[in-house]
Design an enzyme around this catalytic site. Structure first.
Site, PDB file in Angstrom:
ATOM      1  N   GLY A  86      16.275 -11.706  12.821  1.00  0.00           N
ATOM      2  CA  GLY A  86      15.807 -11.538  11.442  1.00  0.00           C
ATOM      3  C   GLY A  86      14.675 -10.555  11.323  1.00  0.00           C
TER       4      GLY A  86
ATOM      5  N   CYS B 110      13.587  -3.655  20.678  1.00  0.00           N
ATOM      6  CA  CYS B 110      14.891  -4.355  20.773  1.00  0.00           C
ATOM      7  C   CYS B 110      15.968  -3.487  20.137  1.00  0.00           C
ATOM      8  CB  CYS B 110      14.886  -5.684  20.028  1.00  0.00           C
ATOM      9  SG  CYS B 110      13.591  -6.812  20.506  1.00  0.00           S
TER      10      CYS B 110
ATOM     11  N   ARG C 255      20.814  -0.037  19.354  1.00  0.00           N
ATOM     12  CA  ARG C 255      21.282   1.272  18.854  1.00  0.00           C
ATOM     13  C   ARG C 255      22.006   2.032  19.957  1.00  0.00           C
ATOM     14  NH1 ARG C 255      15.444   2.727  15.993  1.00  0.00           N
ATOM     15  NH2 ARG C 255      15.801   1.582  14.052  1.00  0.00           N
TER      16      ARG C 255
ATOM     17  N   GLU D  25      20.761  -1.068  11.732  1.00  0.00           N
ATOM     18  CA  GLU D  25      20.049  -0.557  12.920  1.00  0.00           C
ATOM     19  C   GLU D  25      19.431   0.815  12.646  1.00  0.00           C
ATOM     20  OE1 GLU D  25      19.936  -2.003  16.008  1.00  0.00           O
ATOM     21  OE2 GLU D  25      21.601  -3.442  16.040  1.00  0.00           O
TER      22      GLU D  25
HETATM   23  P1  TGC Z   1       5.620   3.419  13.188  1.00  0.00           P
HETATM   24  O1  TGC Z   1       4.215   3.427  12.674  1.00  0.00           O
HETATM   25  O2  TGC Z   1       6.275   4.718  13.510  1.00  0.00           O
HETATM   26  O3  TGC Z   1       5.726   2.505  14.462  1.00  0.00           O
HETATM   27  C1  TGC Z   1       5.107   1.237  14.559  1.00  0.00           C
HETATM   28  C2  TGC Z   1       4.935   0.910  16.024  1.00  0.00           C
HETATM   29  O4  TGC Z   1       6.236   0.813  16.639  1.00  0.00           O
HETATM   30  C3  TGC Z   1       6.352   1.797  17.677  1.00  0.00           C
HETATM   31  N1  TGC Z   1       7.744   2.282  17.620  1.00  0.00           N
HETATM   32  C4  TGC Z   1       8.660   1.935  18.525  1.00  0.00           C
HETATM   33  N2  TGC Z   1       8.567   1.198  19.637  1.00  0.00           N
HETATM   34  C5  TGC Z   1       9.681   1.028  20.348  1.00  0.00           C
HETATM   35  N3  TGC Z   1      10.883   1.556  19.986  1.00  0.00           N
HETATM   36  C6  TGC Z   1      11.019   2.291  18.870  1.00  0.00           C
HETATM   37  N4  TGC Z   1      12.212   2.772  18.511  1.00  0.00           N
HETATM   38  C7  TGC Z   1       9.860   2.520  18.079  1.00  0.00           C
HETATM   39  N5  TGC Z   1       9.617   3.194  16.919  1.00  0.00           N
HETATM   40  C8  TGC Z   1       8.315   3.037  16.659  1.00  0.00           C
HETATM   41  C9  TGC Z   1       5.332   2.859  17.344  1.00  0.00           C
HETATM   42  O5  TGC Z   1       4.941   3.567  18.488  1.00  0.00           O
HETATM   43  C10 TGC Z   1       4.209   2.010  16.790  1.00  0.00           C
HETATM   44  O6  TGC Z   1       3.541   1.389  17.869  1.00  0.00           O
HETATM   45  P2  TGC Z   1       1.953   1.138  17.800  1.00  0.00           P
HETATM   46  O7  TGC Z   1       1.641   0.531  19.138  1.00  0.00           O
HETATM   47  O8  TGC Z   1       1.348   2.498  17.564  1.00  0.00           O
HETATM   48  O9  TGC Z   1       1.740   0.191  16.648  1.00  0.00           O
HETATM   49  O10 TGC Z   1       6.509   2.584  12.150  1.00  0.00           O
HETATM   50  P3  TGC Z   1       6.864   2.893  10.643  1.00  0.00           P
HETATM   51  O11 TGC Z   1       6.402   1.713   9.857  1.00  0.00           O
HETATM   52  O12 TGC Z   1       6.374   4.245  10.220  1.00  0.00           O
HETATM   53  O13 TGC Z   1       8.466   2.883  10.662  1.00  0.00           O
HETATM   54  C11 TGC Z   1       9.150   3.797  11.458  1.00  0.00           C
HETATM   55  C12 TGC Z   1      10.677   3.640  11.313  1.00  0.00           C
HETATM   56  C13 TGC Z   1      11.115   3.984   9.911  1.00  0.00           C
HETATM   57  C14 TGC Z   1      11.280   4.632  12.262  1.00  0.00           C
HETATM   58  C15 TGC Z   1      11.165   2.233  11.715  1.00  0.00           C
HETATM   59  O14 TGC Z   1      10.522   1.255  11.036  1.00  0.00           O
HETATM   60  C16 TGC Z   1      12.660   2.064  11.649  1.00  0.00           C
HETATM   61  O15 TGC Z   1      13.295   2.269  12.663  1.00  0.00           O
HETATM   62  N6  TGC Z   1      13.269   1.640  10.483  1.00  0.00           N
HETATM   63  C17 TGC Z   1      14.686   1.244  10.453  1.00  0.00           C
HETATM   64  C18 TGC Z   1      14.772  -0.255  10.381  1.00  0.00           C
HETATM   65  C19 TGC Z   1      15.914  -0.808  11.183  1.00  0.00           C
HETATM   66  O16 TGC Z   1      16.498  -0.141  12.026  1.00  0.00           O
HETATM   67  N7  TGC Z   1      16.232  -2.054  10.947  1.00  0.00           N
HETATM   68  C20 TGC Z   1      17.272  -2.708  11.686  1.00  0.00           C
HETATM   69  C21 TGC Z   1      17.309  -4.186  11.410  1.00  0.00           C
HETATM   70  S1  TGC Z   1      18.242  -5.070  12.614  1.00  0.00           S
HETATM   71  C22 TGC Z   1      19.829  -4.669  12.291  1.00  0.00           C
HETATM   72  O17 TGC Z   1      20.152  -3.864  11.489  1.00  0.00           O
HETATM   73  C23 TGC Z   1      20.817  -5.371  13.119  1.00  0.00           C
HETATM   74  S2  TGC Z   1      22.451  -5.069  12.713  1.00  0.00           S
HETATM   75  C24 TGC Z   1      23.106  -5.495  14.201  1.00  0.00           C
HETATM   76  C25 TGC Z   1      24.536  -5.667  14.222  1.00  0.00           C
HETATM   77  O18 TGC Z   1      25.101  -6.473  13.463  1.00  0.00           O
HETATM   78  O19 TGC Z   1      25.130  -5.031  15.129  1.00  0.00           O
HETATM   79  P1  FAD Z   2      16.864   0.825   2.165  1.00  0.00           P
HETATM   80  O1  FAD Z   2      15.823   0.797   3.203  1.00  0.00           O
HETATM   81  O2  FAD Z   2      16.530   0.330   0.811  1.00  0.00           O
HETATM   82  O3  FAD Z   2      17.433   2.313   2.076  1.00  0.00           O
HETATM   83  C1  FAD Z   2      18.254   2.762   0.984  1.00  0.00           C
HETATM   84  C2  FAD Z   2      18.474   4.262   1.155  1.00  0.00           C
HETATM   85  O4  FAD Z   2      17.216   4.928   1.123  1.00  0.00           O
HETATM   86  C3  FAD Z   2      19.110   4.609   2.501  1.00  0.00           C
HETATM   87  O5  FAD Z   2      20.031   5.649   2.321  1.00  0.00           O
HETATM   88  C4  FAD Z   2      17.933   5.105   3.326  1.00  0.00           C
HETATM   89  O6  FAD Z   2      18.337   6.039   4.329  1.00  0.00           O
HETATM   90  C5  FAD Z   2      17.070   5.751   2.271  1.00  0.00           C
HETATM   91  N1  FAD Z   2      15.649   5.814   2.672  1.00  0.00           N
HETATM   92  C6  FAD Z   2      14.813   4.767   2.918  1.00  0.00           C
HETATM   93  N2  FAD Z   2      13.622   5.217   3.330  1.00  0.00           N
HETATM   94  C7  FAD Z   2      13.703   6.566   3.349  1.00  0.00           C
HETATM   95  C8  FAD Z   2      12.814   7.614   3.706  1.00  0.00           C
HETATM   96  N3  FAD Z   2      11.565   7.362   4.161  1.00  0.00           N
HETATM   97  N4  FAD Z   2      13.241   8.888   3.607  1.00  0.00           N
HETATM   98  C9  FAD Z   2      14.505   9.155   3.188  1.00  0.00           C
HETATM   99  N5  FAD Z   2      15.390   8.225   2.839  1.00  0.00           N
HETATM  100  C10 FAD Z   2      15.000   6.946   2.924  1.00  0.00           C
HETATM  101  N6  FAD Z   2      19.130  -6.569   9.550  1.00  0.00           N
HETATM  102  C11 FAD Z   2      18.575  -7.457  10.413  1.00  0.00           C
HETATM  103  O7  FAD Z   2      17.360  -7.582  10.509  1.00  0.00           O
HETATM  104  N7  FAD Z   2      19.375  -8.201  11.228  1.00  0.00           N
HETATM  105  C12 FAD Z   2      20.714  -8.137  11.200  1.00  0.00           C
HETATM  106  O8  FAD Z   2      21.415  -8.840  11.967  1.00  0.00           O
HETATM  107  C13 FAD Z   2      21.326  -7.243  10.272  1.00  0.00           C
HETATM  108  N8  FAD Z   2      22.688  -7.199  10.154  1.00  0.00           N
HETATM  109  C14 FAD Z   2      23.247  -6.435   9.170  1.00  0.00           C
HETATM  110  C15 FAD Z   2      24.620  -6.511   8.934  1.00  0.00           C
HETATM  111  C16 FAD Z   2      25.211  -5.773   7.917  1.00  0.00           C
HETATM  112  C17 FAD Z   2      26.675  -5.913   7.630  1.00  0.00           C
HETATM  113  C18 FAD Z   2      24.414  -4.885   7.141  1.00  0.00           C
HETATM  114  C19 FAD Z   2      25.044  -4.036   6.083  1.00  0.00           C
HETATM  115  C20 FAD Z   2      23.058  -4.809   7.358  1.00  0.00           C
HETATM  116  C21 FAD Z   2      22.454  -5.595   8.359  1.00  0.00           C
HETATM  117  N9  FAD Z   2      21.048  -5.591   8.540  1.00  0.00           N
HETATM  118  C22 FAD Z   2      20.478  -6.461   9.452  1.00  0.00           C
HETATM  119  C23 FAD Z   2      20.196  -4.850   7.631  1.00  0.00           C
HETATM  120  C24 FAD Z   2      20.090  -3.360   7.933  1.00  0.00           C
HETATM  121  O9  FAD Z   2      19.358  -3.109   9.085  1.00  0.00           O
HETATM  122  C25 FAD Z   2      19.488  -2.676   6.718  1.00  0.00           C
HETATM  123  O10 FAD Z   2      20.452  -2.732   5.690  1.00  0.00           O
HETATM  124  C26 FAD Z   2      19.075  -1.239   6.992  1.00  0.00           C
HETATM  125  O11 FAD Z   2      17.986  -1.186   7.878  1.00  0.00           O
HETATM  126  C27 FAD Z   2      18.724  -0.469   5.702  1.00  0.00           C
HETATM  127  O12 FAD Z   2      17.892  -1.210   4.879  1.00  0.00           O
HETATM  128  P2  FAD Z   2      18.249  -1.394   3.294  1.00  0.00           P
HETATM  129  O13 FAD Z   2      19.659  -1.841   3.212  1.00  0.00           O
HETATM  130  O14 FAD Z   2      17.208  -2.252   2.718  1.00  0.00           O
HETATM  131  O15 FAD Z   2      18.183   0.060   2.704  1.00  0.00           O
END
Ligand code: TGC
Ligand code: FAD
Length: 392
Positions: free
Chosen positions: A137, A246, A251, A371
């Site tokens: 989560g 993680c 990814r 992701e």
């Molecule tokens: P930022 O200030 O850049 O970073 C905060 C701290 O995190 C460190 N860091 C990392 N560490 C390890 N691995 C990485 N990839 C890292 N990226 C950043 C960074 O060095 C810093 O550390 P510290 O010690 O200086 O505090 O963070 P930000 O708030 O500006 O955000 C950066 C951003 C946008 C790249 C990041 O938040 C991001 O990757 N956003 C995307 C969110 C995302 O991927 N959510 C996924 C949710 S889980 C999911 O979707 C599961 S689906 C799985 C499935 O069903 O298969």
């Molecule tokens: P938003 O963050 O609201 O983004 C909307 C749009 O705005 C996107 O096109 C994005 O690229 C764009 N955008 C946002 N910020 C910027 C920026 N700075 N510059 C330019 N463009 C930007 N999450 C979990 O934690 N655990 C899970 O197990 C998990 N499973 C999932 C399973 C499914 C089927 C799906 C669809 C999602 C899942 N997620 C999970 C959530 C997923 O990680 C998020 O949907 C994803 O990170 C995007 O967040 P959001 O949907 O809130 O989009």
């Protein structure tokens, strides 16, 4: 659904780069998918249901905890084997690969990397065997791409923590036994907590109405004054970097997985194009269709080489987060484009559930979003090469 006739393309003899163990692991997963997943997946996607009967088999082929050491029930494999398993699972269905990714990299991963020895012993073997299903989560209603803004929080109550908040879009939440949940403490520092089903105030409603990843179950995690025992806090890492690390592992797995979906679409389209006759010849003989197929195999081959090299770097502990972002973004985009082109090669048949292409295409719309979205990964590359941060 038609019989699974899949033959994996290997245009650049990439198999020569794999060890005998890699090939054994890959072939075992491939055979398992053909026998157990392909015959049922279309039905489960159509009825929007997760095939829970596959969980045991997923565990047996090493899809749960592929690279977690065997002493904790994992398969103890290297990163290329892990990638190959993800590739084969997603060749079957992105939703099934999702379950394996979440279990391995987002639940077992943080417990192994940040957990205490007691936590490792308590949770990892049960997650590896599939006896327990986990969820992760991070995403919240108001915080998706920007998880650092999360509102879920916990308070130290002396003998326990009190957890409040909500996560949404969480893979496997409605069926999870444990959830690794990221929340802020009173100082605003992010920590991981292990929340168990049955804790009072913890609920996991299902998110219905998805057109994508229909064979994967998705839901919310709701915490209404949940008393979490103190021993359930992951003690060895905190801050946003903890969940993001993680995500690096997951990814990476997705960058392999997307190749599986692309290979399945390409293989299906190639076979169909050679069999389907129009204007007195196989449609594969028309230059326009050859262009599509030739570009597909070129893109698949480039993607295969990208992940193979990334896997070598990961095995050496040298793969950077930005390199992983590049591979996730490129390979998912590649797979989405191939799914769209492959669907056209099949004409009307392309939209039928008799073939896997439309299901892959719809699934990949989730994969390109979760992701880290396509745009977020581009900005991570942008930051890495320019040193200038578009997020701040
Ligand atoms: P930022 O200030 O850049 O970073 C905060 C701290 O995190 C460190 N860091 C990392 N560490 C390890 N691995 C990485 N990839 C890292 N990226 C950043 C960074 O060095 C810093 O550390 P510290 O010690 O200086 O505090 O963070 P930000 O708030 O500006 O955000 C950066 C951003 C946008 C790249 C990041 O938040 C991001 O990757 N956003 C995307 C969110 C995302 O991927 N959510 C996924 C949710 S889980 C999911 O979707 C599961 S689906 C799985 C499935 O069903 O298969
Ligand atoms: P938003 O963050 O609201 O983004 C909307 C749009 O705005 C996107 O096109 C994005 O690229 C764009 N955008 C946002 N910020 C910027 C920026 N700075 N510059 C330019 N463009 C930007 N999450 C979990 O934690 N655990 C899970 O197990 C998990 N499973 C999932 C399973 C499914 C089927 C799906 C669809 C999602 C899942 N997620 C999970 C959530 C997923 O990680 C998020 O949907 C994803 O990170 C995007 O967040 P959001 O949907 O809130 O989009």
């Amino acid at each position: 659904m038609k019989p699974d006739l899949f033959e994996a393309p290997d245009y650049y003899a990439i198999d020569d780069l794999l060890t005998e163990e890699h090939k054994l692991v890959r072939n075992t997963a491939r055979t398992w998918v053909k026998r157990n997943l392909s015959p049922i997946i279309e039905e489960y996607a159509q009825k929007s249901e997760f095939p829970t009967q596959l969980v045991k088999g997923l565990a047996e082929v090493g899809a749960f905890g592929s690279y977690i050491p065997t002493e904790y029930g994992g398969a103890g494999l290297d990163q290329i084997s892990y990638g190959l398993i993800m590739q084969e699972m997603e060749r079957g269905d992105s939703g099934i690969r999702s379950t394996a990714s979440v279990q391995t990299s987002l639940v077992m991963g943080p417990i192994y990397n940040y957990g205490s020895e007691e936590q490792r012993k308590k949770y990892l073997p049960k997650l590896a065997s599939g006896e327990w299903i986990g969820s992760f989560g991070l995403t919240e209603p108001n915080h998706g791409s920007n998880p650092g803004g999360m509102e879920t929080k916990f308070k130290d109550m002396g003998d326990h923590y009190l957890l409040n908040g909500a996560k949404m879009w969480i893979s496997n939440s409605p069926i999870c036994d444990v959830a690794v949940v990221w929340a802020k403490n009173e100082e605003g520092r992010i920590h991981g907590l292990i929340v168990e089903r049955g804790m009072e105030g913890f609920s996991t409603p299902e998110t219905k109405n998805k057109w994508s990843l229909r064979a994967s179950i998705t839901g919310e995690l709701i915490f209404d004054n949940v008393k979490v025992p103190k021993e359930n806090l992951l003690p060895n890492k905190s801050g946003l970097g903890a969940p993001l690390k993680c995500l690096d592992h997951a990814r990476y797995g997705i960058s392999w997985g997307a190749i599986g979906a692309a290979m399945d679409c390409y293989d299906t389209a190639l076979r169909y194009a050679k069999e389907r006759t129009q204007f007195g010849k196989p449609i594969a003989q028309f230059q326009l269709q050859q262009k599509k197929l030739a570009e597909m195999i070129t893109e698949i081959t480039k993607a295969q080489l990208l992940v193979w090299r990334l896997g070598v770097l990961k095995n050496e502990g040298k793969a950077t987060s930005a390199q992983i972002s590049m591979a996730k973004r490129n390979n998912v985009d590649m797979a989405l484009n191939i799914a769209r082109e492959a669907r056209q090669i099949l004409g009307a048949m392309g939209i039928s559930g008799d073939y896997s292409i439309m299901r892959h295409s719809m699934n990949l719309e989730s994969v390109v979003t979760y992701e880290g979205t396509h745009d977020i990964h581009l900005l991570i590359t942008g930051l890495d090469i320019t040193g200038l941060n578009a997020f701040k």
